[in-house]
Design a protein around this motif. Structure first.
Motif, PDB file in Angstrom:
ATOM      1  N   ALA A   1       7.881   4.763   1.434  1.00 48.38           N
ATOM      2  CA  ALA A   1       9.242   4.042   1.100  1.00 48.38           C
ATOM      3  C   ALA A   1       9.564   3.509   2.181  1.00 48.38           C
ATOM      4  N   THR A   2      10.182   3.409   3.043  1.00 49.92           N
ATOM      5  CA  THR A   2      11.062   2.556   4.232  1.00 49.92           C
ATOM      6  C   THR A   2       9.897   1.751   3.961  1.00 49.92           C
ATOM      7  N   ASP A   3       8.880   1.378   3.272  1.00 49.68           N
ATOM      8  CA  ASP A   3       8.011  -0.168   4.367  1.00 49.68           C
ATOM      9  C   ASP A   3       9.228  -1.350   3.967  1.00 49.68           C
ATOM     10  N   LYS A   4       8.530  -2.063   5.022  1.00 48.18           N
ATOM     11  CA  LYS A   4       9.089  -3.677   4.597  1.00 48.18           C
ATOM     12  C   LYS A   4       8.014  -4.256   3.965  1.00 48.18           C
ATOM     13  N   LYS A   5       8.525  -5.083   3.318  1.00 47.23           N
ATOM     14  CA  LYS A   5       7.861  -6.296   2.641  1.00 47.23           C
ATOM     15  C   LYS A   5       7.032  -6.637   3.004  1.00 47.23           C
ATOM     16  N   ARG A   6       6.858  -7.320   4.736  1.00 47.89           N
ATOM     17  CA  ARG A   6       5.387  -7.627   5.702  1.00 47.89           C
ATOM     18  C   ARG A   6       5.078  -6.666   5.672  1.00 47.89           C
ATOM     19  N   LYS A   7       5.471  -5.456   5.319  1.00 47.08           N
ATOM     20  CA  LYS A   7       4.049  -4.368   5.572  1.00 47.08           C
ATOM     21  C   LYS A   7       3.267  -4.022   4.475  1.00 47.08           C
ATOM     22  N   ASN A   8       4.049  -4.201   3.640  1.00 43.35           N
ATOM     23  CA  ASN A   8       3.585  -4.255   1.806  1.00 43.35           C
ATOM     24  C   ASN A   8       2.872  -4.708   1.738  1.00 43.35           C
ATOM     25  N   LEU A   9       2.845  -6.640   2.393  1.00 42.42           N
ATOM     26  CA  LEU A   9       2.422  -7.378   1.541  1.00 42.42           C
ATOM     27  C   LEU A   9       0.895  -7.890   2.153  1.00 42.42           C
ATOM     28  N   LYS A  10       0.799  -6.895   3.978  1.00 40.77           N
ATOM     29  CA  LYS A  10      -0.269  -6.869   4.453  1.00 40.77           C
ATOM     30  C   LYS A  10      -1.611  -6.147   3.978  1.00 40.77           C
ATOM     31  N   THR A  11      -0.667  -4.856   3.799  1.00 35.81           N
ATOM     32  CA  THR A  11      -1.459  -3.387   3.510  1.00 35.81           C
ATOM     33  C   THR A  11      -2.291  -4.885   1.633  1.00 35.81           C
ATOM     34  N   MET A  12      -1.422  -4.613   0.809  1.00 35.63           N
ATOM     35  CA  MET A  12      -1.889  -5.838  -0.484  1.00 35.63           C
ATOM     36  C   MET A  12      -3.670  -6.747  -0.074  1.00 35.63           C
ATOM     37  N   LEU A  13      -3.015  -7.200   0.554  1.00 37.53           N
ATOM     38  CA  LEU A  13      -4.121  -8.939   1.314  1.00 37.53           C
ATOM     39  C   LEU A  13      -4.985  -7.937   1.729  1.00 37.53           C
ATOM     40  N   GLY A  14      -5.214  -7.134   2.608  1.00 33.94           N
ATOM     41  CA  GLY A  14      -5.818  -6.164   3.042  1.00 33.94           C
ATOM     42  C   GLY A  14      -7.150  -5.330   2.317  1.00 33.94           C
ATOM     43  N   ARG A  15      -6.488  -4.867   1.017  1.00 30.29           N
ATOM     44  CA  ARG A  15      -7.743  -4.341  -0.194  1.00 30.29           C
ATOM     45  C   ARG A  15      -8.111  -5.604  -1.449  1.00 30.29           C
ATOM     46  N   TYR A  16      -7.347  -6.941  -1.518  1.00 32.94           N
ATOM     47  CA  TYR A  16      -8.464  -7.499  -0.936  1.00 32.94           C
ATOM     48  C   TYR A  16      -8.921  -8.799  -0.722  1.00 32.94           C
ATOM     49  N   LEU A  17      -9.396  -8.237   0.737  1.00 38.31           N
ATOM     50  CA  LEU A  17      -9.851  -9.558   1.719  1.00 38.31           C
ATOM     51  C   LEU A  17     -11.184  -8.755   2.096  1.00 38.31           C
ATOM     52  N   SER A  18     -11.202  -7.306   1.443  1.00 42.21           N
ATOM     53  CA  SER A  18     -12.233  -6.442   2.249  1.00 42.21           C
ATOM     54  C   SER A  18     -13.508  -6.572   0.937  1.00 42.21           C
ATOM     55  N   SER A  19     -14.471  -5.796   1.599  1.00 46.23           N
ATOM     56  CA  SER A  19     -15.466  -6.696   1.072  1.00 46.23           C
ATOM     57  C   SER A  19     -16.520  -5.659   1.281  1.00 46.23           C
ATOM     58  N   PRO A  20     -17.586  -5.477   0.090  1.00 45.71           N
ATOM     59  CA  PRO A  20     -18.632  -4.556  -0.775  1.00 45.71           C
ATOM     60  C   PRO A  20     -19.958  -3.849  -0.359  1.00 45.71           C
ATOM     61  N   ILE A  21     -19.898  -2.983   0.375  1.00 46.20           N
ATOM     62  CA  ILE A  21     -21.434  -2.898   1.020  1.00 46.20           C
ATOM     63  C   ILE A  21     -22.641  -2.793  -0.011  1.00 46.20           C
ATOM     64  N   PRO A  22     -23.464  -4.013  -0.410  1.00 52.00           N
ATOM     65  CA  PRO A  22     -24.078  -4.114  -0.915  1.00 52.00           C
ATOM     66  C   PRO A  22     -25.711  -2.926  -0.766  1.00 52.00           C
ATOM     67  N   GLU A  23     -26.271  -2.604  -2.090  1.00 51.86           N
ATOM     68  CA  GLU A  23     -27.537  -1.871  -1.252  1.00 51.86           C
ATOM     69  C   GLU A  23     -28.749  -1.327  -0.080  1.00 51.86           C
ATOM     70  N   THR A  24     -26.899  -0.349  -0.756  1.00 49.83           N
ATOM     71  CA  THR A  24     -27.322   0.670   1.022  1.00 49.83           C
ATOM     72  C   THR A  24     -27.263   2.313  -0.005  1.00 49.83           C
ATOM     73  N   THR A  25     -27.860   3.598   0.951  1.00 49.76           N
ATOM     74  CA  THR A  25     -28.050   4.600   0.250  1.00 49.76           C
ATOM     75  C   THR A  25     -27.019   5.336   0.163  1.00 49.76           C
ATOM     76  N   VAL A  26     -26.523   5.983  -0.535  1.00 49.05           N
ATOM     77  CA  VAL A  26     -25.143   6.794  -0.669  1.00 49.05           C
ATOM     78  C   VAL A  26     -25.551   8.601  -0.408  1.00 49.05           C
ATOM     79  N   LYS A  27     -25.188   9.415   0.252  1.00 50.27           N
ATOM     80  CA  LYS A  27     -25.824  11.136   0.085  1.00 50.27           C
ATOM     81  C   LYS A  27     -24.136  11.391  -0.995  1.00 50.27           C
TER      82      LYS A  27
END
Length: 293
Positions: free
Chosen positions: A11-37
């Motif tokens: 709850a005490t996170d600054k706006k800059r950290k919240n912005l960085k966190t949200m960007l991280g959610r949308y700048l990561s990539s899926p891993i296609p065609e890989t085996t999942v156990k």
């Protein structure tokens, strides 16, 4: 996913950290065609992610599983076949005799989102986190009452899978009953972040139909808002599954004259209770009167 940071919000996170966190959610990539156990009740299963990194699999355990929430474990393998990145998830077995199920939207239904006001919506997304975003007053109490006696809740939203961890954290913190999230396809990029939750919302009716087909003997209460075509989507559900919708609750978003009288009349002619609510308390009183809670 790859390039996705571990996310821990306070709850005490600054706006800059919240912005960085949200960007991280949308700048990561899926891993296609890989085996999942998959490990479930001591049994091992395997599946393969598709070209977008998703995987879906029907499992047939040798013994019945009791109603309720249960753990399941997922892992992917490296090139040598060794397990890595083990994650625990949960799955729900619905009891055989619930009174009804609930299908609810999230944005501007449970979570204050200002989805119809672009600048306010973006400001909330980029500067707040799961511990500082707010629910509508009374939602947690109303949903806990609806979920009593094992009635299942499902959340169908136009939010993307990118926001799954945020939503799970928010629901837990605000003591809102958990239920499976059925979200919109994962997106990647700054533009997708800025237009989060947008689109035609067609996927909502597809997921509602999926749920109603999966539980053919179960009737449902539908909860949404007037800001993102929920009344229109719920009309389609009423048309396709006559007699299966017990009631519809629509949170009023925007001007009072935006909701057409003919829509209210439509539900009335179909024999479905429709309540246009400005406060959750109105829905609580209505549901209590009809003995849904």
């Amino acid at each position: 996913m790859e390039n996705r940071p571990d996310i821990f919000s306070e709850a005490t996170d600054k706006k800059r950290k919240n912005l960085k966190t949200m960007l991280g959610r949308y700048l990561s990539s899926p891993i296609p065609e890989t085996t999942v156990k998959i490990k479930l009740n001591g049994q091992n299963y395997e599946t393969i992610s598709d070209e977008l990194g998703y995987f879906s699999e029907w499992l047939y355990p040798p013994k019945p599983i009791d109603p309720g929430w249960h753990p399941v474990y997922f892992s992917i393998c490296d090139e040598e076949g060794k397990e890595q990145c083990v994650k625990q998830g949960e799955f729900l077995i619905v009891r055989s005799d619930p009174q009804f199920g609930v299908i609810s939207d999230i944005d501007d239904t449970v979570l204050v989102s200002h989805a119809t006001q672009m600048l306010r919506k973006i400001r909330l997304i980029l500067t707040k986190n799961a511990k500082t975003r707010l629910p509508f007053e009374g939602v947690a109490y109303f949903y806990r009452q609806l979920a009593a006696n094992g009635n299942p809740l499902f959340y169908v939203s136009s939010s993307e899978w990118n926001l799954y961890d945020f939503l799970a954290d928010f629901f837990s913190i605000r003591n809102i009953p958990k239920g499976p999230f059925l979200l919109q396809e994962y997106k990647s990029g700054i533009r997708d972040l800025l237009f989060s939750g947008g689109g035609s919302h067609q996927h909502k009716i597809e997921k509602i139909e999926r749920l109603m087909n999966l539980y053919p003997d179960l009737s449902f209460i539908l909860i949404g808002d007037s800001g993102q075509r929920d009344p229109e989507i719920y009309q389609k559900a009423v048309d396709k599954f006559p007699g299966r919708v017990k009631a519809v609750y629509i949170r009023k978003i925007g001007k009072k004259d935006e909701f057409e009288e003919k829509t209210i009349q439509y539900f009335r002619e179909k024999g479905v209770e429709l309540l246009m609510m400005e406060t959750t308390e109105e829905a609580v009183n209505h549901a209590r009167k009809l003995r849904y809670i």
